[in-house]
Design an enzyme around this catalytic site. Structure first.
Site, PDB file in Angstrom:
ATOM      1  N   LYS A   7     -12.341 -33.579 -39.756  1.00 24.03           N
ATOM      2  CA  LYS A   7     -11.784 -32.790 -38.656  1.00 24.03           C
ATOM      3  C   LYS A   7     -10.274 -32.800 -38.841  1.00 24.03           C
ATOM      4  CE  LYS A   7     -10.916 -32.646 -33.737  1.00 24.03           C
ATOM      5  NZ  LYS A   7     -10.840 -33.436 -32.500  1.00 24.03           N
TER       6      LYS A   7
ATOM      7  N   ALA B 155     -11.382 -30.122 -27.060  1.00 23.24           N
ATOM      8  CA  ALA B 155     -10.235 -30.580 -26.274  1.00 23.24           C
ATOM      9  C   ALA B 155     -10.087 -29.819 -24.954  1.00 23.24           C
ATOM     10  CB  ALA B 155      -8.928 -30.488 -27.065  1.00 23.24           C
ATOM     11  N   GLY B 156      -9.782 -30.588 -23.926  1.00 22.26           N
ATOM     12  CA  GLY B 156      -9.424 -30.021 -22.632  1.00 22.26           C
ATOM     13  C   GLY B 156     -10.555 -29.868 -21.640  1.00 22.26           C
TER      14      GLY B 156
END
Length: 268
Positions: free
Chosen positions: A100, A188-189
């Site tokens: 990643k 993410a988030g």
């Protein structure tokens, strides 16, 4: 119906990818993996190198017992050279070509560096890595990453660890519409399961979770909730949601209604 997540020609058992950082204990991590049954789990080489030997051994033993594929990441890297070096070390340590790609361009938002990201991805693909780049919803950057050989993208929903959900729905949906055949995993988030369900309903191929699970009051329960939300969103997408309308439309037909509901002006 076969609806398996496919990345770089490999099939994965789940559309949930789970991070392994910041859990209150190894037991909480193990319970979260058990609850969500992720397709992959991410591991950060730098965090493992910084940990003491005993905790690292326990960490890897916990992962091994579930036999979930590992996805090393380049978290904490700020230059292309740092990324390449970390990726090469991760391949040796973890015995996998999966990586990643994270290359941070801003320390406040932890936003990926769009220019360095493409350069790093190019070098890693040439070195034989299966690269999953953490990027924003920028369509042009996404195309450049695909041009250098990435076969999937991991756009953010919001800055890492914020739990805000999708801050730019338009941008993410445009990315999905313009790259219909590219695996897209929202990374993410995300903060709550409804965020994951939403992007899955839009046709995204999976989500990567870490803080939303590890920092929950009950991580395993939250992991289970997210897994259910991802499945529900995917099923809804495949079912083909009804078109949104601006005006009401009766779901019950008028034909055959009792006579006293008809517009006659009085009761017969």
């Amino acid at each position: 119906m076969d609806d398996t997540l496919v990345l770089y020609g490999e099939r994965f058992a789940s559309r949930v990818l789970l991070g392994t950082a910041r859990y209150p204990s190894l037991a909480a991590l193990a319970e979260s993996i058990e609850a969500s049954r992720p397709g992959m789990v991410t591991v950060a080489l730098r965090r493992q190198m910084a940990a003491d030997a005993d905790s690292s051994v326990g960490f890897f033993e916990t992962l091994k017992q579930y036999a979930v594929p590992l996805l090393p990441n380049t978290a904490g890297c700020h230059t292309v050279q740092e990324v390449v070096t970390t990726a090469e070390m991760a391949r040796e340590v973890f015995g996998t070509d999966w990586i990643k790609l994270e290359l941070i361009g801003d320390d406040y938002t932890l936003q990926p560096d769009p220019l360095g990201l493409v350069e790093a991805a190019d070098l890693l693909v040439r070195a034989g890595f299966k690269v999953l780049p953490y990027c924003t919803e920028d369509l042009v950057v996404g195309r450049r990453l695909l041009d250098v050989g990435c076969q999937a993208l991991m756009p953010w929903g919001a800055p890492i660890g914020t739990g805000k959900g999708i801050v730019n729905p338009y941008g993410l949906r445009v990315l999905r519409e313009r790259l219909p055949d590219v695996p897209l995993i929202v990374d993410a988030g995300l903060g709550v399961p409804s965020h994951a369900c939403q992007v899955m309903e839009w046709g995204f191929d999976g989500v990567l979770l870490n803080t939303a699970v590890s920092q929950a009051a009950a991580p395993a329960r939250m992991a289970y909730a997210f897994a259910g939300a991802v499945l529900a969103g995917r099923e809804a997408y495949l079912a083909g949601p009804m078109p949104e309308r601006d005006s009401a439309q009766a779901s019950t037909p008028v034909v055959g209604m009792p006579f006293w509901h008809q517009d006659t002006g009085h009761i017969a």
